[in-house]
Write a protein that holds these residues in place. Structure first.
Motif, PDB file in Angstrom:
ATOM      1  N   TRP A 124      23.532  -5.003  75.003  1.00 61.49           N
ATOM      2  CA  TRP A 124      23.871  -4.991  73.588  1.00 61.49           C
ATOM      3  C   TRP A 124      25.381  -5.053  73.403  1.00 61.49           C
ATOM      4  N   GLY A 125      25.832  -5.739  72.352  1.00 58.06           N
ATOM      5  CA  GLY A 125      27.248  -5.683  72.025  1.00 58.06           C
ATOM      6  C   GLY A 125      27.851  -7.033  71.744  1.00 58.06           C
ATOM      7  N   ALA A 126      29.189  -7.046  71.662  1.00 56.06           N
ATOM      8  CA  ALA A 126      29.960  -8.251  71.401  1.00 56.06           C
ATOM      9  C   ALA A 126      30.962  -8.452  72.528  1.00 56.06           C
ATOM     10  N   ALA A 127      31.330  -9.706  72.777  1.00 54.29           N
ATOM     11  CA  ALA A 127      32.290 -10.027  73.825  1.00 54.29           C
ATOM     12  C   ALA A 127      33.707 -10.036  73.262  1.00 54.29           C
ATOM     13  N   SER A 128      34.632  -9.550  74.064  1.00 56.35           N
ATOM     14  CA  SER A 128      36.047  -9.598  73.729  1.00 56.35           C
ATOM     15  C   SER A 128      36.780 -10.305  74.863  1.00 56.35           C
ATOM     16  N   ARG A 129      38.093 -10.402  74.766  1.00 57.34           N
ATOM     17  CA  ARG A 129      38.865 -11.072  75.810  1.00 57.34           C
ATOM     18  C   ARG A 129      38.710 -10.390  77.158  1.00 57.34           C
ATOM     19  N   LYS A 130      38.373  -9.109  77.153  1.00 59.64           N
ATOM     20  CA  LYS A 130      38.232  -8.355  78.394  1.00 59.64           C
ATOM     21  C   LYS A 130      36.851  -8.524  79.041  1.00 59.64           C
TER      22      LYS A 130
END
Length: 302
Positions: free
Chosen positions: A266-272
């Motif tokens: 679950w969740g969203a992707a970031s640059r990290k």
């Protein structure tokens, strides 16, 4: 980056599978999603995530497994809104095949009323009674977790035994749930990105290094031969990190030439975020307000 995950999109609601999205609800979800997010093809989004040029509200739409209704029901809706999508295909189930879960669901749909002695199968199942629709739903929920984590061979044997015990002729079950080769090619020609999802949808974490690599590589190769194009993205079957796949499998995806891979974390992707372990989420609510809350939570973590 927020990535939606779907499987089937039915033409009409199915009382036996109320968790499945149907056409009108899918259209409502997609319409709301596009109003909040900048929808990109998954491959482009991964490339822009890597380069640091991803829009602040980037979103992607994905489907797993390779169901025929991805072409017949979902694609016209996506085309109406001018939106890209990616379909991840488990190749061995195309052309008249059937996912193990659908075999169980369709057998439970057709089983005569009565009591079934499933405890004798040695699968840790309790005996079940079929009296009405709710008992069929309960039967499906009872069986699926018991067979999901079996090896591919043991899973197939268990499913055949369950279908026989439910007094259903497996030859009577539908053989048109998955895409055909021609439908897959039509999906590709319609501009839908095709991704790999192994051959037989195994739990990769339970396979040897060799077996895992073969499952991933052969599925990718089959799709590339069929579509005459590079397959750039991959989805882990079942997709729970540390349970269904391991860092080894992420390394395999990279080794085999994919530019990224998606999980069901679950969740969203970031640059990290590791591009080989991109999170996704299913719209668990068919309610617009609830879905908006889901999206808002994801936006805070992008």
């Amino acid at each position: 980056m927020s990535i939606l995950i779907f499987h089937r999109v039915l033409a009409e609601p199915d009382l036996l599978q109320t968790d499945l999205i149907y056409a009108q609800k899918f259209a409502d979800i997609i319409d709301l999603f596009r109003k909040i997010f900048d929808i990109l093809p998954l491959s482009e989004a991964i490339e822009r995530l890597r380069s640091g040029t991803l829009p602040a509200r980037a979103g992607c739409i994905t489907f797993d497994d390779g169901y025929a209704d991805n072409l017949t029901v979902a694609t016209p809706i996506l085309k109406h809104y001018g939106l890209p999508a990616t379909v991840f295909v488990a190749t061995d189930y195309l052309n008249g095949g059937r996912m193990f879960n659908d075999t169980i669901i369709e057998a439970a749909r057709r089983a005569p009323l009565g009591r079934y002695e499933l405890s004798q199968l040695g699968l840790g199942l309790a005996d079940q009674e079929l009296m009405d629709l709710s008992s069929r739903v309960a039967l499906i929920k009872h069986i699926l977790p018991k067979v999901k984590y079996l090896s591919v061979t043991a899973r197939a044997q268990a499913v055949d035994a369950i279908v026989a015990r439910l007094k259903v002729d497996i030859a009577d079950l539908p053989r048109d749930l998955m895409l055909t080769t021609e439908m897959l090619q039509a999906l590709h020609q319609a501009g839908v990105e095709i991704g790999a999802h192994t051959r037989r949808h195994p739990i990769l974490a339970g396979l040897s290094d060799y077996e895992a690599e073969q499952e991933i590589a052969e599925g990718k190769h089959w799709l590339e031969e069929c579509l005459k194009t590079e397959i750039r993205v991959f989805a882990y079957p079942n997709g729970k990190p540390g349970v269904d796949y391991s860092p080894r499998d992420a390394d395999l995806a990279k080794k085999l030439g994919f530019i990224g891979a998606v999980s069901t974390a679950w969740g969203a992707a970031s640059r990290k975020t590791d591009p080989y372990q991109l999170p996704r989420f299913s719209p668990w609510t068919h309610n617009s307000w609830g879905f908006t809350m889901q999206l808002s939570r994801n936006l805070m973590h992008q």
